[in-house]
Design an enzyme around this catalytic site. Sequence first.
Site, short mmCIF file in Angstrom:
data_model
loop_
_atom_site.label_atom_id
_atom_site.label_comp_id
_atom_site.label_asym_id
_atom_site.label_seq_id
_atom_site.Cartn_x
_atom_site.Cartn_y
_atom_site.Cartn_z
N CYS A 121 0.77 -0.96 0.25
CA CYS A 121 0.00 -0.15 -0.20
C CYS A 121 0.77 1.24 -0.37
O CYS A 121 0.40 2.07 -0.52
CB CYS A 121 -1.44 -0.02 1.30
SG CYS A 121 -0.41 -0.25 2.47
N HIS A 216 -1.94 6.55 4.71
CA HIS A 216 -0.59 6.76 4.84
C HIS A 216 0.21 7.66 4.33
O HIS A 216 -0.02 8.15 2.99
CB HIS A 216 -0.19 5.28 3.84
CG HIS A 216 -0.51 4.09 4.66
ND1 HIS A 216 -0.60 4.00 5.51
CD2 HIS A 216 -0.49 2.91 4.00
CE1 HIS A 216 -1.24 2.78 5.98
NE2 HIS A 216 -0.20 1.76 4.77
#
Length: 307
Positions: A121, A216
Amino acid sequence: MPRIGIVGATGAVGRVVVQLLAERGFDDVHLFASARSAGTELVGRVVEEATPDSLGGLDLCLFSVGAKASRELVPHAVRGGAICVDKSAAFRLEDGVPLVVPEVNGERALEHEGVIANPNCCAIPLALVLKPLHEAAGLRAVRVATYQSASGAGAQRLQRLLDEPQAQHDLAMDWDFDGEEFEEESKLREETRKILELPELPLSATCVRVPVPVGHAESVWIETAEPLDPTRARELLGRAASVRVEDFPTPGLAAGGDEALVGCIRRDPAAENGLSLFVACDNLRKGAALNGIQIAELVLSQRAVAA
């Protein structure tokens, strides 16, 4: 309409996969999870236990489970006739298994032998941002620090964050450590090299977990082979697929969206031809579920044309 299976449907990523498939008009969807979660009802469907026998007869299977479960179950699903898009680390660096970000190397998805790997990710947004800069000026080296949200460690880790007192919030480094670097750091390096097809690219990473629910973030420092000024870099990134330029990207701004946000684009005086950037992306959507679905749509389109 293809018959689609979602393995790990009750997890943090799996639930987003279920939502996105419904939004994109896929109706023949079957939900699977561990024995512990089997019997759960999700969007009006009962979740089945994922076993070698239950995964037969699918056209496509999206896996959002751990590497151990993927290694056990993916081969059975492939033998049962499914094309498998796997989100775990089980197959990402295996020779012959495409590791795909559709906007970067989508053609590789069509070279599969039954299994296509969905990248880490942080590797997905990093590749989206690096690709146009590499095409314009060539990459000489990359350094990255990631600030990864709790949901990247799964639904249970996210719930622990939501339940704990704010005073207990702290940074964490909760990946396997080999004495030199965390597994997450080596993954980010090797996967980015594979996606960009730059096997010798010098890339160093430092990864930490931060007390953020979703999204993130990455600080990125690059050195290019040819000079590339920040204004030109901003223009290139502004035209890149699935990338949105923001002055100050944050995880909160990225959450719920389908693009990698990039900003704080400036010259890095510590390196020749250096630039620094800040990137944020929803790790559950484009960082995981959506990227996998886009891969699936590529291969299903190819299958429809061939038919």
